[in-house]
Every structure is written in structure tokens, then in C-alpha cells.
Design a protein around this motif. Sequence first.
Motif, PDB file in Angstrom:
ATOM      1  N   ILE A  40       0.809  -1.220   0.000  1.00  0.00           N
ATOM      2  CA  ILE A  40       0.000   0.000   0.000  1.00  0.00           C
ATOM      3  C   ILE A  40       0.843   1.270   0.000  1.00  0.00           C
ATOM      4  O   ILE A  40       0.316   2.364  -0.191  1.00  0.00           O
ATOM      5  N   SER A  41       2.142   1.149   0.212  1.00  0.00           N
ATOM      6  CA  SER A  41       2.976   2.341   0.369  1.00  0.00           C
ATOM      7  C   SER A  41       3.151   3.089  -0.946  1.00  0.00           C
ATOM      8  O   SER A  41       3.073   2.513  -2.035  1.00  0.00           O
ATOM      9  N   GLY A  42       3.379   4.381  -0.810  1.00  0.00           N
ATOM     10  CA  GLY A  42       3.667   5.212  -1.982  1.00  0.00           C
ATOM     11  C   GLY A  42       2.577   5.211  -3.019  1.00  0.00           C
ATOM     12  O   GLY A  42       2.848   5.271  -4.215  1.00  0.00           O
ATOM     13  N   GLY A  43       1.324   5.148  -2.559  1.00  0.00           N
ATOM     14  CA  GLY A  43       0.221   5.123  -3.500  1.00  0.00           C
ATOM     15  C   GLY A  43       0.239   3.901  -4.406  1.00  0.00           C
ATOM     16  O   GLY A  43      -0.223   3.939  -5.540  1.00  0.00           O
ATOM     17  N   GLY A  44       0.778   2.789  -3.862  1.00  0.00           N
ATOM     18  CA  GLY A  44       0.840   1.553  -4.630  1.00  0.00           C
ATOM     19  C   GLY A  44       2.102   1.395  -5.455  1.00  0.00           C
ATOM     20  O   GLY A  44       2.234   0.434  -6.212  1.00  0.00           O
ATOM     21  N   ARG A  45       3.054   2.342  -5.287  1.00  0.00           N
ATOM     22  CA  ARG A  45       4.309   2.260  -6.048  1.00  0.00           C
ATOM     23  C   ARG A  45       5.528   2.103  -5.140  1.00  0.00           C
ATOM     24  O   ARG A  45       6.648   1.959  -5.638  1.00  0.00           O
ATOM     25  N   CYS A  46       5.338   2.108  -3.853  1.00  0.00           N
ATOM     26  CA  CYS A  46       6.376   1.851  -2.854  1.00  0.00           C
ATOM     27  C   CYS A  46       7.551   2.825  -2.917  1.00  0.00           C
ATOM     28  O   CYS A  46       8.424   2.727  -3.777  1.00  0.00           O
ATOM     29  N   ASN A  47       7.560   3.730  -1.974  1.00  0.00           N
ATOM     30  CA  ASN A  47       8.692   4.638  -1.793  1.00  0.00           C
ATOM     31  C   ASN A  47       9.762   3.870  -1.024  1.00  0.00           C
ATOM     32  O   ASN A  47       9.872   3.970   0.179  1.00  0.00           O
ATOM     33  N   PHE A  48      10.551   3.064  -1.753  1.00  0.00           N
ATOM     34  CA  PHE A  48      11.350   2.006  -1.128  1.00  0.00           C
ATOM     35  C   PHE A  48      12.630   2.460  -0.438  1.00  0.00           C
ATOM     36  O   PHE A  48      13.196   1.738   0.372  1.00  0.00           O
ATOM     37  N   GLN A  96      13.233  10.894  -2.883  1.00  0.00           N
ATOM     38  CA  GLN A  96      12.337   9.752  -2.693  1.00  0.00           C
ATOM     39  C   GLN A  96      12.310   8.884  -3.950  1.00  0.00           C
ATOM     40  O   GLN A  96      12.071   9.385  -5.041  1.00  0.00           O
ATOM     41  N   LEU A  97      12.542   7.589  -3.786  1.00  0.00           N
ATOM     42  CA  LEU A  97      12.585   6.667  -4.908  1.00  0.00           C
ATOM     43  C   LEU A  97      11.356   5.764  -4.914  1.00  0.00           C
ATOM     44  O   LEU A  97      11.007   5.174  -3.886  1.00  0.00           O
ATOM     45  N   PHE A  98      10.712   5.656  -6.079  1.00  0.00           N
ATOM     46  CA  PHE A  98       9.494   4.876  -6.238  1.00  0.00           C
ATOM     47  C   PHE A  98       9.644   3.903  -7.405  1.00  0.00           C
ATOM     48  O   PHE A  98      10.377   4.164  -8.366  1.00  0.00           O
ATOM     49  N   CYS A  99       8.907   2.802  -7.347  1.00  0.00           N
ATOM     50  CA  CYS A  99       8.817   1.900  -8.497  1.00  0.00           C
ATOM     51  C   CYS A  99       8.057   2.595  -9.620  1.00  0.00           C
ATOM     52  O   CYS A  99       7.098   3.319  -9.372  1.00  0.00           O
ATOM     53  N   ASP A 100       8.476   2.358 -10.851  1.00  0.00           N
ATOM     54  CA  ASP A 100       7.686   2.828 -11.988  1.00  0.00           C
ATOM     55  C   ASP A 100       6.377   2.048 -12.063  1.00  0.00           C
ATOM     56  O   ASP A 100       5.336   2.589 -12.429  1.00  0.00           O
ATOM     57  N   GLY A 101       6.463   0.776 -11.727  1.00  0.00           N
ATOM     58  CA  GLY A 101       5.288  -0.088 -11.730  1.00  0.00           C
ATOM     59  C   GLY A 101       4.698  -0.240 -10.344  1.00  0.00           C
ATOM     60  O   GLY A 101       4.762   0.675  -9.523  1.00  0.00           O
ATOM     61  N   LYS A 102       4.148  -1.413 -10.057  1.00  0.00           N
ATOM     62  CA  LYS A 102       3.457  -1.638  -8.795  1.00  0.00           C
ATOM     63  C   LYS A 102       4.417  -1.990  -7.665  1.00  0.00           C
ATOM     64  O   LYS A 102       5.472  -2.587  -7.877  1.00  0.00           O
ATOM     65  N   SER A 103       4.022  -1.650  -6.446  1.00  0.00           N
ATOM     66  CA  SER A 103       4.833  -1.938  -5.267  1.00  0.00           C
ATOM     67  C   SER A 103       4.990  -3.431  -5.016  1.00  0.00           C
ATOM     68  O   SER A 103       5.930  -3.852  -4.333  1.00  0.00           O
ATOM     69  N   THR A 104       4.087  -4.228  -5.569  1.00  0.00           N
ATOM     70  CA  THR A 104       4.195  -5.677  -5.383  1.00  0.00           C
ATOM     71  C   THR A 104       5.474  -6.224  -6.004  1.00  0.00           C
ATOM     72  O   THR A 104       5.901  -7.338  -5.667  1.00  0.00           O
TER      73      THR A 104
END
Length: 394
Positions: A40-48, A96-104
Amino acid sequence: MFVNTLILGAGAAGLMAAAHAGPDVLVIDHAKAPGEKIRISGGGRCNFTNMYCDPNSFLSGNPHFAKSALARYTQWDFIELVDRHGIAWHEKTLGQLFCDGKSTQIVDMLLKEMEKTGARLWLRTKIKDIRHAEGRFVTRVEKEGQEVEITSQNLILATGGKSIPKMGATGIAYDIARQFGHDVTEVRPALVPLTFGDRFVPLAGVATNTLVSNDKASFPEAMLFTHRGLSGPSILQISSYWHEGEEIVVNLLPEVDLPTLLREKRQTDGKRALTVELAAHLPARLVSFIGQEIDLKGNIADLSDSRIDQLTDALTAWRLKPTGSEGYRTAEVTLGGVSTTGIDSKSLMSKHLPGLYVIGEAVDVTGWLGGYNFQWAWASGVAAGRDIQSRATG
């Protein structure tokens, strides 16, 4: 059954520890899927993680505690892991780094790393009780309606804190730590919206860039008005430094030298209405709202120097006292946790009960908004896992 290492919690820290703790590892969790907070983090993109992660971005009773783990597994190490798995990512604001795709994708990556070591995962598994006897941990669980007793050489507490109880978050890590002689600091919601009753209902949905501060910290980021109060990155950040009864100070014009601007406009554009000028820098609804609290009538030419100073104070040092916070329901993390005084900072192992480890959000280490708490999860998980491996190999 016997396993070398039992990990309680299939969140970020627990999965990371499982990937590094060597052979014969079992991870258990009450949830129906692993890594739910990651999902659920980062609006579904995970701010990892965060490119600028360092120990100064963490709160703890011991500000030096996180240094060792963070130095030995850095944000660059995790980025390398993400790249190795072919996960595309991008940087947003402030590192802040996020996935381009889904956090899954991050969850799948961690599960693949676990599979390499042969670690197993049991979901929908409830902890019944834990005891320590003859140098080993004995954990009784309920899985698929059956009770199972698990004996382990090592036990890792990775069950997180109390934030987002609808996902099953509890204070079980604190209870287990206390059972084995550890102290737990005061815990409270952090990275959480602040409430103001119905004061800001007319402004719900309005956002503006601000500088929000108190006597402990200051954050120059966006602020959002809600039906219940204030949210947005600047508010979430300051909430970790705020206590009930205290004020926060909001600078609504952090990038504007308001006294200079108004004095210059007084000479060059004096017939312009003050509200029109302010609306060029602030949302019109916010200007209208503030105009109900302080006098904004008249033209800029009518402003005396003392009046300009009063306006500057009102708009750049707006003192607000929250009635409270939205609590664990919406808090991103829990501030506080198992005291660092009883944990070795290098290994994350208990100082008085060998084989017991406490990692991730369960520990009294809380990061800023923006990927810092995930980096602590990765780093603390790796620290515990590597220590277990090194102890096993002598």
C-alpha cells in the motif's frame, strides 16, 4: 518442529532478514499475504528508499543507534538489489525513490531472495505463546486450525508497531520484548495528520507549499487542509516531533520575502487590492479564509510599515495548536518502541538473551517521511540476518 531461525512478521524487515539469515528459516505472519505495508505504500508504487538517507533523519532515544546498520547496508545497496531484479524506478522530490510499476514488485523481489536461501513462509498463522527454555525459543502457533509448536535457536521480532490497525497491526512485539526483559519506550502515532476539530472544513482539499516548524524541527513541504485538520508531507513530518498541547508554526509563504514585496508593490502597484496580491501567491480560498481572521481589506498603498510587519507575522508565523492527531488509524509509523538500550546496534540482537533479535519498526528508531523507514527495515533486517549467519558459521 525445529528451525534454526523463526521470524515473526512477513513485513519489510522480516522478509529482508529471511533473505540473509542463512538456511532453515521460517517466517510466520497472521496476514493472508506478505508485505502488506509495502503493497500500500507510496500510492501503490512503494517509496522504497531515499537517496539522502542518513542517521540524522531518524528519531530515537539513542540518536546514534541506527548508524551502524545504516552504514553497513545503505540505500545504494538496496538500489543495486532493485536494479538486479530489473525493477524500474524513478526519483520524486527530496530523494524519494518509487517503483515505476506496482509496489508488489518489491514484495516479489524479497520473496525471490528468500527462496534462494530456502526460507519458508507461513501465512494466516497466529501466535499463541512464546517461551524460552534450555537455550531455545518455543513458539506455539495456530495454523489452519491446528496448533503447532516451533522450537528455534533464534527468534526475530519483526511484527512492526501499532500503525494501521486495520491491517492487523498490534503491539505484540512490545509484549514479547517485555516478556524477555526488555524495556519499551513511550509509543505514539507518527507521520500522521493533525486534527483541528472543524476549523478548516471550509478549506478541505486546498494545498499549498509551506514551512512547518516547532522548536525541534522544520520541514519545507506541501500542506493539505482536510475536513479534520491538516495533512500533507510537512504536517506528517512535524507530527513526529509534536506532542499534545504544543503549537506548530506555519509559514504560508516560505519562498516569498513578504515585507520587501509589499513595500515594493506599495510604490509600483499601490492601487492593487491586498487580497489580489496575496492570491497571486496563495490559493484564493485560503486568502478568503485568512481574511476572516485578520484584516486584509484595502489596497497595498494603504499599508503602513507596521501593518506590513503585522501581516508578515500572521502569514509567515501562523501559530496553530492541534487538538490531536488522527491516531494509529492513519499513522504511517509508530514512534518509539523496544528500547535500544537492551539491543546491540551492530547485530540487533538482545544484549541479555542470545538469539533474540528486534528489527524494523518494532525498535525505537523512526525515520522521516520519504523512504527512510523502509531503509531502516532493510538495514536492520540485513544486520540481524548476517549476524545469525556469522554465529552459525563460527
